[in-house]
Design a protein around this motif. Structure first.
Motif, PDB file in Angstrom:
ATOM      1  N   LEU A  98      46.416  33.912  53.554  1.00 45.53           N
ATOM      2  CA  LEU A  98      47.215  34.407  52.407  1.00 45.53           C
ATOM      3  C   LEU A  98      46.421  34.928  51.387  1.00 45.53           C
ATOM      4  O   LEU A  98      46.741  35.673  50.594  1.00 45.53           O
ATOM      5  CB  LEU A  98      48.007  33.384  51.902  1.00 45.53           C
ATOM      6  N   THR A  99      45.003  34.343  50.995  1.00 47.89           N
ATOM      7  CA  THR A  99      44.155  34.767  50.186  1.00 47.89           C
ATOM      8  C   THR A  99      43.339  36.108  50.546  1.00 47.89           C
ATOM      9  O   THR A  99      43.127  37.046  49.627  1.00 47.89           O
ATOM     10  CB  THR A  99      43.126  33.751  49.952  1.00 47.89           C
ATOM     11  N   ALA A 133      47.944  26.438  49.959  1.00 48.87           N
ATOM     12  CA  ALA A 133      48.594  27.629  50.723  1.00 48.87           C
ATOM     13  C   ALA A 133      49.768  28.075  50.082  1.00 48.87           C
ATOM     14  O   ALA A 133      50.319  29.265  50.134  1.00 48.87           O
ATOM     15  CB  ALA A 133      48.530  27.503  52.416  1.00 48.87           C
ATOM     16  N   ALA A 134      50.674  26.947  49.720  1.00 45.70           N
ATOM     17  CA  ALA A 134      52.113  27.361  49.213  1.00 45.70           C
ATOM     18  C   ALA A 134      51.959  28.103  48.100  1.00 45.70           C
ATOM     19  O   ALA A 134      52.528  28.977  47.614  1.00 45.70           O
ATOM     20  CB  ALA A 134      52.671  25.940  48.961  1.00 45.70           C
ATOM     21  N   ILE A 135      50.829  27.731  47.038  1.00 48.15           N
ATOM     22  CA  ILE A 135      50.767  28.536  45.829  1.00 48.15           C
ATOM     23  C   ILE A 135      50.276  29.835  46.136  1.00 48.15           C
ATOM     24  O   ILE A 135      50.980  30.900  45.357  1.00 48.15           O
ATOM     25  CB  ILE A 135      49.445  27.768  45.082  1.00 48.15           C
ATOM     26  N   ALA A 136      49.500  30.105  47.164  1.00 49.21           N
ATOM     27  CA  ALA A 136      48.783  31.523  47.320  1.00 49.21           C
ATOM     28  C   ALA A 136      50.261  32.183  48.121  1.00 49.21           C
ATOM     29  O   ALA A 136      50.296  33.556  47.573  1.00 49.21           O
ATOM     30  CB  ALA A 136      47.905  31.403  48.600  1.00 49.21           C
ATOM     31  N   ALA A 137      51.231  31.585  48.775  1.00 46.69           N
ATOM     32  CA  ALA A 137      52.126  32.233  49.166  1.00 46.69           C
ATOM     33  C   ALA A 137      53.186  32.730  48.187  1.00 46.69           C
ATOM     34  O   ALA A 137      53.779  33.766  48.130  1.00 46.69           O
ATOM     35  CB  ALA A 137      52.831  31.414  50.111  1.00 46.69           C
ATOM     36  N   VAL A 138      53.293  31.935  47.148  1.00 42.08           N
ATOM     37  CA  VAL A 138      54.039  32.279  46.127  1.00 42.08           C
ATOM     38  C   VAL A 138      53.660  33.410  45.231  1.00 42.08           C
ATOM     39  O   VAL A 138      54.368  34.350  44.998  1.00 42.08           O
ATOM     40  CB  VAL A 138      54.333  31.164  44.920  1.00 42.08           C
ATOM     41  N   HIS A 139      52.501  33.367  45.056  1.00 40.42           N
ATOM     42  CA  HIS A 139      51.679  34.628  44.447  1.00 40.42           C
ATOM     43  C   HIS A 139      51.858  35.767  45.466  1.00 40.42           C
ATOM     44  O   HIS A 139      52.445  37.171  44.890  1.00 40.42           O
ATOM     45  CB  HIS A 139      50.363  34.573  44.414  1.00 40.42           C
ATOM     46  N   ILE A 164      54.979  27.433  40.886  1.00 42.01           N
ATOM     47  CA  ILE A 164      53.377  27.209  41.060  1.00 42.01           C
ATOM     48  C   ILE A 164      53.066  26.064  40.109  1.00 42.01           C
ATOM     49  O   ILE A 164      52.175  25.287  40.723  1.00 42.01           O
ATOM     50  CB  ILE A 164      52.716  28.505  40.523  1.00 42.01           C
ATOM     51  N   LEU A 165      53.441  25.944  39.013  1.00 46.98           N
ATOM     52  CA  LEU A 165      53.023  24.929  38.182  1.00 46.98           C
ATOM     53  C   LEU A 165      53.467  23.550  38.696  1.00 46.98           C
ATOM     54  O   LEU A 165      52.849  22.429  38.792  1.00 46.98           O
ATOM     55  CB  LEU A 165      53.901  24.959  36.738  1.00 46.98           C
ATOM     56  N   GLY A 166      54.520  23.594  39.391  1.00 50.07           N
ATOM     57  CA  GLY A 166      55.286  22.364  40.138  1.00 50.07           C
ATOM     58  C   GLY A 166      54.168  21.954  41.265  1.00 50.07           C
ATOM     59  O   GLY A 166      53.909  20.927  41.509  1.00 50.07           O
ATOM     60  N   LEU A 167      53.748  23.143  42.158  1.00 49.69           N
ATOM     61  CA  LEU A 167      52.987  22.880  43.243  1.00 49.69           C
ATOM     62  C   LEU A 167      51.512  22.095  42.663  1.00 49.69           C
ATOM     63  O   LEU A 167      50.674  21.554  43.234  1.00 49.69           O
ATOM     64  CB  LEU A 167      52.755  24.194  43.967  1.00 49.69           C
ATOM     65  N   TYR A 168      51.129  22.827  41.404  1.00 48.94           N
ATOM     66  CA  TYR A 168      49.746  22.478  40.977  1.00 48.94           C
ATOM     67  C   TYR A 168      50.065  20.942  40.469  1.00 48.94           C
ATOM     68  O   TYR A 168      48.874  20.301  40.720  1.00 48.94           O
ATOM     69  CB  TYR A 168      49.388  23.535  39.622  1.00 48.94           C
ATOM     70  N   GLY A 169      50.892  20.468  40.066  1.00 47.81           N
ATOM     71  CA  GLY A 169      51.171  19.220  39.642  1.00 47.81           C
ATOM     72  C   GLY A 169      51.075  18.152  40.979  1.00 47.81           C
ATOM     73  O   GLY A 169      50.544  17.425  40.983  1.00 47.81           O
TER      74      GLY A 169
END
Length: 411
Positions: free
Chosen positions: A234-235, A288-294, A308-313
């Motif tokens: 994904l990156t 990977a989930a954060i990358a997928a949202v982007h 994304i903020l929720g996933l970083y939490g």
């Protein structure tokens, strides 16, 4: 194949395979590494002129074995090991399987701390220079050189050799975590090179993806291994848009997203989907989930920042680190505004903190101050970040940002 660059690429791909076989046979990592290095020098000297042999891996292994034997004979002190080596099959009959993965697990030795095992593996398997590994660890190069040297000595002194544990056996889970972290660092160094003139090293990130595919193929039920491969794909999909026509760095928010590799995005998203229901997500599935949202946003303005903020939490809860907090600060700014993000950054950037004075902190602070409209302060921190980074493309980008803002204040 007489192209020097092609020969260089071939040698790079074969080095960990040959080293893996030799270490497995002989056990003396230092002596094996020296022997393989001599074989590589011989190949680099002869292959461009004489042509690549039909079995280059066997050629390298045979040459390295001879060098190793020469070392033993010159020392005249290891007769028993020489006799055992003489009973080994001829080099050409070595199974064609890829020993790179075996070497990867061997380097993650139980006698080592995780940090030392990762550093040794990056050096032996990834082929990274000591300075590059030091950059990934945020430590001075001399410190990393000592760490790698001590790691080799500790493995040698353990007397247990470089055994590969069986899946499910004691120590397997910890060794697998170390292996995945090594691949993660290797990919990051390839995708965003930390020092020197190169913006990226596609060969390094490509090698990390190749090894991650092997781990996934061997261990399809390991959700974090799958998540790591998904994260890489994904990156990596964004690489074509990360470089401008002039070769300069293009940040994520300014990239032409039509240049992203949709095939890799599709493969990464599909892999990530297979991990659903595989237990609580770990650090790689969350990243990977954060990358997928982007990747799912057609335009930067369409990015789902609250998600994304929720996933970083969650990521901070599972595998918190100063770097994760730094990245979360950017997401906080997009959801709650730059003021809240700057407060978070102040908590992170303390005098004794691990990132105090680091160029990434200055760069993020400059970005947040620019968002807040404090242009003079943003210029100061963009310049501070440019002065501290060891990446030339990043330095150009940060310097240009400061110059544009400075010009804006004069108009």
């Amino acid at each position: 194949m007489n192209d020097p660059h092609s020969v260089e690429d071939l040698l790079r791909s074969l080095t960990p395979q040959v080293l893996g076989v030799l270490v497995r046979r002989m056990g003396d990592f230092d002596a094996c590494e020296d022997a393989v290095q001599e074989a590589l020098i011989a190949a680099a000297r002869h292959w461009p002129e004489d042509g690549v042999p039909g079995n280059p891996r066997g050629w390298l292994l045979q040459t390295a074995t001879r060098r190793y034997v020469d070392q033993l004979r010159s020392e005249q002190a290891r007769q028993r090991r020489e006799e055992r080596m003489a009973q080994e099959p001829a080099a050409g009959s070595v199974p064609a399987g890829d020993d790179t993965l075996m070497l990867l697990f061997m380097c993650c030795h139980p006698a080592l701390t995780p940090a030392s095992a990762i550093a040794l593996t990056l050096r032996a398997v990834g082929g990274l220079a000591t300075s590059e590994i030091a950059g990934a660890y945020l430590v001075p190069e001399a410190t990393m050189a000592q760490r790698i040297s001590r790691a080799k000595q500790r493995v040698k002194a353990s007397g247990h050799g470089f055994e590969v544990p069986e899946p499910g056996a004691k120590g397997w889970a910890a060794r697998l975590r170390s292996v995945l972290h090594v691949l993660y660092l290797m990919f990051n160094e390839g995708y965003a090179t930390t020092c020197g003139p190169a913006l990226h090293r596609a060969d390094l990130s490509g090698e990390a993806i190749r090894l991650a595919r092997q781990v996934h193929r061997i261990l399809p039920g390991e959700a974090e291994a799958t998540g790591l491969l998904a994260l890489m794909l994904l990156t990596e999909a964004r690489r074509p848009a990360r470089t401008g026509t002039d070769g300069d760095l293009v940040p994520l928010t300014e990239q032409d997203r039509t240049r992203w590799d949709r095939r890799l995005i599709g493969e990464g998203a599909a892999l990530l989907a297979t991990t659903i229901g595989g237990g609580p997500p770990g650090e790689y599935r969350l990243q990977a989930a954060i990358a997928a949202v982007h990747d799912d946003a057609a335009h930067a303005k369409d990015t789902d920042w609250p998600q994304i903020l929720g996933l970083y939490g969650l990521l901070e809860h599972v595998a918190g680190s100063p770097v994760v907090t730094l990245n979360r600060a950017v997401a906080v700014a997009m959801v709650d505004g730059p003021g809240a993000a700057l407060t978070l950054l102040d908590e992170l950037d303390t005098d004794n903190g691990p990132l105090h004075g680091h160029h990434r902190v200055h760069a993020v602070r400059a970005h947040l101050l620019e968002m807040a409209g404090d242009i003079p302060s943003a210029i100061v921190h963009y310049r501070a970040a440019a002065a501290r980074t060891t990446s030339t493309p990043e330095q150009r980008f940060l310097t240009a940002k400061a110059a544009r803002l400075h010009q804006h204040t004069r108009n």
